[in-house]
Write a protein that holds these residues in place. Structure first.
Motif, short mmCIF file in Angstrom:
data_model
loop_
_atom_site.label_atom_id
_atom_site.label_comp_id
_atom_site.label_asym_id
_atom_site.label_seq_id
_atom_site.Cartn_x
_atom_site.Cartn_y
_atom_site.Cartn_z
N GLU A 45 63.59 5.09 -6.86
CA GLU A 45 62.41 4.24 -6.75
C GLU A 45 62.46 3.15 -7.83
OE1 GLU A 45 60.08 4.24 -4.57
OE2 GLU A 45 60.03 6.23 -3.67
N SER A 46 61.72 2.09 -7.62
CA SER A 46 61.56 1.06 -8.65
C SER A 46 60.32 1.38 -9.48
CB SER A 46 61.40 -0.33 -8.01
OG SER A 46 60.14 -0.43 -7.34
N ASP A 78 57.09 0.14 -7.86
CA ASP A 78 56.47 0.94 -6.81
C ASP A 78 55.81 2.20 -7.33
OD1 ASP A 78 57.02 -0.76 -4.70
OD2 ASP A 78 58.97 0.14 -4.26
N ASP A 105 56.88 -4.27 -12.79
CA ASP A 105 58.20 -4.72 -12.34
C ASP A 105 59.11 -4.88 -13.56
OD1 ASP A 105 60.34 -5.63 -10.93
OD2 ASP A 105 59.53 -7.64 -10.57
N SER A 158 65.22 -0.17 -7.57
CA SER A 158 65.72 0.83 -6.62
C SER A 158 67.22 0.61 -6.39
CB SER A 158 64.98 0.71 -5.29
OG SER A 158 65.52 1.60 -4.33
N GLN A 192 51.42 3.73 3.25
CA GLN A 192 52.35 2.66 2.90
C GLN A 192 53.47 3.27 2.07
OE1 GLN A 192 49.79 -0.07 0.78
NE2 GLN A 192 49.41 -1.26 2.64
N ARG A 193 54.73 2.96 2.45
CA ARG A 193 55.88 3.53 1.74
C ARG A 193 56.67 2.44 1.02
NH1 ARG A 193 57.59 8.82 2.91
NH2 ARG A 193 56.48 9.78 4.66
N SER A 194 57.35 2.87 -0.03
CA SER A 194 58.27 1.97 -0.72
C SER A 194 59.56 1.87 0.08
CB SER A 194 58.59 2.54 -2.12
OG SER A 194 59.39 3.71 -1.99
N LEU A 200 53.44 4.97 -1.33
CA LEU A 200 52.75 4.12 -2.31
C LEU A 200 51.26 4.41 -2.30
CD1 LEU A 200 54.58 0.73 -1.58
CD2 LEU A 200 55.04 2.36 -3.43
N ASN A 252 57.48 11.31 -1.80
CA ASN A 252 58.05 11.00 -0.49
C ASN A 252 57.89 12.24 0.39
OD1 ASN A 252 59.63 10.26 1.70
ND2 ASN A 252 60.95 9.01 0.41
#
Length: 324
Positions: free
Chosen positions: A175-176, A179, A184, A190, A238-240, A246, A270
């Motif tokens: 993952e980032s 997210d 950021d 990711s 909502q997914r990354s 998310l 997840n």
């Protein structure tokens, strides 16, 4: 019986992570958003701590002075299996040392104002006394050697130590930070992460009765309305890009995937969901927050012949290895 494949899932089977610990080991630096702002600026004179820096470490609530390298040994011993390949152990040693220096550069937090770091993996890292480990001999010697082989080495970005967070195992991608924690960070993006399925807990499930779920949800999300059937509790997720949730609508309330994971004790953000009339089951892949170094990913890359520097620059893109 109804299976809910939450919307926005790029890879239904590439599910994902946040932090906790795995059998016998604490495995992630949790690093909540409050402790992971954008990277600190480098010191005005460009100086970093020396390799023989002393740290004040809070262990079991008591502050103790330890040399940096001794502290790193204790973290590696606590955070990663000592039978992993040498390159994976060395990568973990550099990540642990880097994170300690990063924490030092940010000043002491409110959680432990009398210590630079502590043994709570939720915001620092787990720690085991190297002296106690030495008595057992065996593979612990490999931990000590990995720390010595990388003595003084840390990762930097723009000449400042990075927040070298790590976790047990990710799905096909990490993952980032953006997210997971909403920040950021250039070196916490990711990236691909093979080999995770070697971890025996890679896929897991948590089942709760409808009553248990309602009780936990009422405590964590008091505004949610769960008067209807379980199949209608979750909507509009909502997914990354890596697969982690998310946010999702739970009982009419929009909540973060990390909050769902914490509320219901999930290994990962997840997840997919299976419901019956009186139960709900979360199916997860991965273990941990999924950001930064994946320990099982490092194991796999090491087994393929990767050097520890290659492992580190893969999981922390743009970071530079340098010696204190």
């Amino acid at each position: 019986m109804r299976r809910l494949l939450l919307t926005g899932c790029a890879l239904v089977l590439a599910l994902y992570l946040l932090p906790l610990f795995w059998p016998g080991e604490h495995t992630d630096v949790s690093a909540p958003a409050a402790s992971l702002p954008n990277p600190p600026a480098a010191p005005a004179d460009g100086a970093l701590p020396s390799a023989d820096t002393m740290l004040t470490v809070e262990i079991d609530g008591v502050s103790t002075e330890l040399p940096l390298e001794t502290y790193v040994e204790g973290v590696v011993a606590a955070e990663i299996p000592n039978d992993f390949p040498d390159a994976a152990l060395r990568a973990q040693a550099v990540a642990a040392r880097t994170y300690a220096v990063y924490k030092l550069s940010r000043g002491r937090p409110d959680a432990h104002p009398d210590a630079d770091v502590c043994d709570d993996f939720h915001h620092c890292a787990a720690y085991r006394d190297p002296a106690a480990q030495t008595a057992g001999g065996g593979d612990y010697r490999r931990v000590r050697q990995a720390v010595r082989d990388t003595a003084g080495e840390i990762l930097t970005y723009d000449h400042a130590p990075i927040a070298a967070v790590f976790h047990c195992v990710s799905g096909p991608r990490t993952e980032s930070a953006a997210d997971v924690w909403g920040e950021d960070i250039p070196y916490l993006q990711s990236v691909t992460s093979p080999g995770g399925s070697a971890y025996r807990g890679y896929e897991a499930a948590v089942t709760l009765s409808a009553g248990e779920f309602r009780n936990k949800a009422a405590q964590a999300f008091p505004s949610s309305n769960l008067s209807n059937a379980p199949e209608d509790w979750f909507k509009a997720s909502q997914r990354s890009a890596a697969g982690g949730i998310l946010s999702v609508e739970l009982g009419g309330v929009r909540v973060k995937g990390t909050a769902v994971r914490e509320a219901f004790g999930l290994q990962s953000t997840n997840f997919t969901i299976l419901t019956t009339e009186n139960s709900i089951t979360f199916h997860t892949i991965g273990y941990g927050h999924g950001v930064g170094l994946s320990q099982y990913g490092a194991k796999y890359l090491a087994e393929q012949g990767a050097h520890y520097e290659q492992i580190l620059t893969h999981y922390y893109p743009g970071a530079v290895l340098q010696t204190l």
